[in-house]
Structures are given as C-alpha cells and as structure tokens.
Write an enzyme that holds these catalytic residues in place. Structure first.
Site, PDB file in Angstrom:
ATOM      1  N   MET A 119       0.874  -1.068   0.121  1.00  0.00           N
ATOM      2  CA  MET A 119      -0.114  -0.031  -0.087  1.00  0.00           C
ATOM      3  C   MET A 119       0.862   1.099  -0.067  1.00  0.00           C
ATOM      4  O   MET A 119       1.839   1.399   0.904  1.00  0.00           O
ATOM      5  CB  MET A 119      -0.673  -0.191   1.129  1.00  0.00           C
ATOM      6  N   CYS A 129      -5.386  -0.306  -9.035  1.00  0.00           N
ATOM      7  CA  CYS A 129      -5.206   1.320  -8.522  1.00  0.00           C
ATOM      8  C   CYS A 129      -5.787   2.288  -9.568  1.00  0.00           C
ATOM      9  O   CYS A 129      -5.513   2.349 -10.592  1.00  0.00           O
ATOM     10  CB  CYS A 129      -3.886   1.648  -8.464  1.00  0.00           C
ATOM     11  N   LYS A 137      -3.058  -8.448  -9.325  1.00  0.00           N
ATOM     12  CA  LYS A 137      -4.259  -7.874  -8.505  1.00  0.00           C
ATOM     13  C   LYS A 137      -5.095  -6.890  -9.103  1.00  0.00           C
ATOM     14  O   LYS A 137      -4.772  -6.124  -9.825  1.00  0.00           O
ATOM     15  CB  LYS A 137      -3.540  -7.230  -7.382  1.00  0.00           C
ATOM     16  N   GLY A 188     -12.362  -5.501   2.509  1.00  0.00           N
ATOM     17  CA  GLY A 188     -13.179  -5.132   3.619  1.00  0.00           C
ATOM     18  C   GLY A 188     -13.201  -6.208   4.559  1.00  0.00           C
ATOM     19  O   GLY A 188     -13.969  -6.490   5.647  1.00  0.00           O
ATOM     20  N   GLY A 245      -5.527  -5.218   3.930  1.00  0.00           N
ATOM     21  CA  GLY A 245      -5.175  -4.086   3.513  1.00  0.00           C
ATOM     22  C   GLY A 245      -5.167  -3.311   4.765  1.00  0.00           C
ATOM     23  O   GLY A 245      -4.288  -3.173   5.823  1.00  0.00           O
TER      24      GLY A 245
END
Ligand SMILES: Cc1cc2nc3c(=O)[nH]c(=O)nc-3n(C[C@H](O)[C@H](O)[C@H](O)COP(=O)(O)O)c2cc1C
Length: 322
Positions: free
Chosen positions: A1, A83, A122, A196, A216
């Site tokens: 991240m 992203c 991803k 989530g 994350g």
C-alpha cells in the site's frame, strides 16, 4: 500500500506473523528502471516471503523489472491492475487495464518468460460501466492463459470517472459472490480475495470459498490483528505472546536503522495502531506521535510510550476492549 507498506512497516509486520505473504507498495516500472533502486527496492532479509508489486503496462519493461526483482531475491512479483488514481490512469496502468485484458495477458506472459518465481496479478471486479461478469472473466482468461500463478481480486469495481482513490476503496459495493463464482469457474487457478476483511473469523469463512485472503487497511491500522494470523489461520504458535513484546522486539531494528540515518518517526508511525482498543492506547499513540518526530529522537521515546500500555496477552484482549 503506497505510503504505508514501506520496508519499516514490512519488517514490523513480519514480527507479528511468520506466515503471511507481505507486499511492497506499488512501484512503477519507470521508478524501478531509472530510480534509486536501493531506496525503492531495498528490504531486510527478515521480510521474506515478500512480493514486489509493479505498476506498468509495457510487457518488455515489466519483464525487465521482474528480472530485477528476481535478482534482488523477491519471492513473488505482482502486477497492479486495481489502482484507480489519476496519475496511474495517465500512465495507462492500474485499474484502467481492466479494459485491456489482452495487454495484461501479454504483460504476464513477458514476466513469466523472464523469471521462475510466481507472477501474480491484483485486479478489481470491473471498472466504470463494465459488467463484472464478462469483464472479470475476460481478464482472468487472459492472465490464466499467460500462466499467471494467482489472481488477487479486490471485490469491488473502481469508478475511474468521478471517485477519488479513497472513495474507490469504500463506495463501490463489495461483491464477494462474484469472486466465489470466479473461483468455482477456475478450480485450478489460485484466487485470493481482498476488500473489507477485518476480523480473522471473516477471513476463515472466505477461505472455504477461495484459496487465500489479502488484508489491507485492517492489517495496517490495527496491526495487533496480525498476531492472530499464525495461530488462527495456520495452526502455529504466534511469534510473540503479546503486541507489547512484539513492539519490544522492534527496538534492536530501530537502533540499527537510526544508526544508518533513519528518523524514529519513519518507523514508529507504523505501530501507532498496535494497541487500539486497549487501555492506554491513546496515551501511547499521543506520546509516540509527539516525541518520535523530535530531532534526535531515539528508542527511549518508544520505551516511554510502551510504559503507558499494559502487556495484555492474546489479541482477544483487544477485541474484548474494542
Ligand atoms: C493508503 C493505501 C494505499 C494503497 N496502495 C495500494 C497499492 O500500492 N497497491 C495496491 O494493489 N493496492 C493498494 N491499496 C488498496 C489495498 O491494497 C486494498 O486493495 C484495499 O484497501 C481494499 O482492501 P482492505 O479493505 O483490506 O483495505 C492501497 C490502500 C490504501 C488505504
């Protein structure tokens, strides 16, 4: 991240779980090829297993970067197709690649041809007005054909037009069923679910339907949760009995890094959430946030902050107090 999982953060997270795979921030191919490699790609051997995430869309450059990652000893190379930031869209990579599955397939094939380590992707379930059924199927087919070793799916769309990157992590609804259906349709392709997941109980439930889970924000903001990963998900002893003992184990690393010129705050900013939900957590956070930024701050500031929190044993104590 980005801005979060730098090497200091990863070293700290590795103290909390031996088994979880840890990912770097996304680094663009341009930065890998032309930037300060020691600063951008350097890591501590204790971080293994660690995956390098790349941002880019040119197969030859991605292959070159994968080769560099292999030479540096990374355990996996991952391509970011999720992203949504404007900067990333201008460079034509990240989530906008959901609209170009053939190109993503070419990128994966080029990386696979270059390195022996796992090459993963991803992605999102779709972008903008894409229908997530065909969009995710098309991307998956392209990368599976190219030999991808696993697909990590952030189980919500990205809306490139109109939402900020932060909004794109919360507003588009999560659709776990879409990812479960993908797994059912691709039994041999490892599928990892992201988005989530906060409690490890949630993670364990997903693991009945997919091959892995990625955490994350919960992992970063409440790192104490990571202490339960090895016992709860891998059936192994935790590396430390408590968050406090794990923080104490960070002290020799901090001393080493400060001797090399690092600022205390650059390391301790990653541990501010370690005691969230425990009495004294706010005092710990406040002390560290104020003292660690002072010029010349050293481990004494961390020791003083740690004296403000009790040595509560299992992470369950946090859940009870939260
Ligand atoms: C500050 C921040 C930076 C992020 N940077 C990246 C990144 O570099 N690469 C990436 O694939 N995802 C990035 N993400 C997205 C997360 O990896 C993850 O997909 C998203 O937050 C949803 O998962 P979560 O609900 O477990 O946080 C970032 C998220 C945040 C909050």
């Amino acid at each position: 991240m980005m801005e979060w999982t730098d090497r200091h953060c990863r070293f700290f997270h590795r103290l909390l779980t031996r088994r979880a795979l840890i990912y770097t921030e996304m680094i663009t191919t341009g930065a890998v090829i032309h930037g300060d490699r020691a600063r951008l790609l350097g890591y501590d051997p204790a971080e293994h297993p660690v995956a390098l995430q790349l941002g880019g869309s040119e197969p030859a450059k991605l292959a070159e970067c994968a080769g560099i990652a292999a030479d540096l000893g990374y355990d996996e190379v991952n391509l970011n197709v999720g992203c949504p930031s404007d900067r990333v869209q201008e460079g034509r990579f990240g989530a906008c690649l959901m609209a170009e599955p053939a190109l993503v397939g070419d990128c994966v094939a080029a990386m696979k041809a270059k390195v022996k380590m796992p090459v993963t992707v991803k992605c999102r379930i779709g972008i903008d007005d894409q229908d997530p059924e065909p969009a995710l199927d098309a991307l998956t087919a392209a990368v599976e054909q190219a030999g991808v070793d696993a697909l990590i799916v952030h189980a919500r769309k990205a809306w490139l037009d109109g939402l900020s990157p932060r909004e794109n992590r919360d507003i588009p609804p999560l659709d776990y069923d879409r990812v479960y259906r993908l797994k059912a349709a691709h039994p041999r392709l490892p599928i990892v679910l992201n988005g989530g997941i906060v409690e490890l109980e949630q993670a364990a439930a997903h693991l009945g339907r997919v091959d892995g889970i990625m955490m994350g924000r919960a992992a970063y903001q409440e790192p104490w949760r990571l202490l339960a990963v090895d016992p709860d998900l891998f059936g192994e002893a935790p590396p430390f009995a408590s968050p406090k003992t794990a923080a104490e184990a960070l002290i020799p690393y901090i001393e080493r890094e400060i001797a090399r010129g690092a600022r205390l705050h650059a390391i301790t900013r990653h541990i501010l959430g370690l005691f969230r939900g425990v009495p004294g957590a706010r005092a710990f956070r406040r002390h560290l946030a104020m003292e660690a930024v002072k010029p010349g701050a050293g481990v004494a500031a961390l020791r003083a902050a740690l004296a403000l929190v009790p040595d509560v044993g299992a992470p369950a104590a946090h859940t009870a107090a939260a």
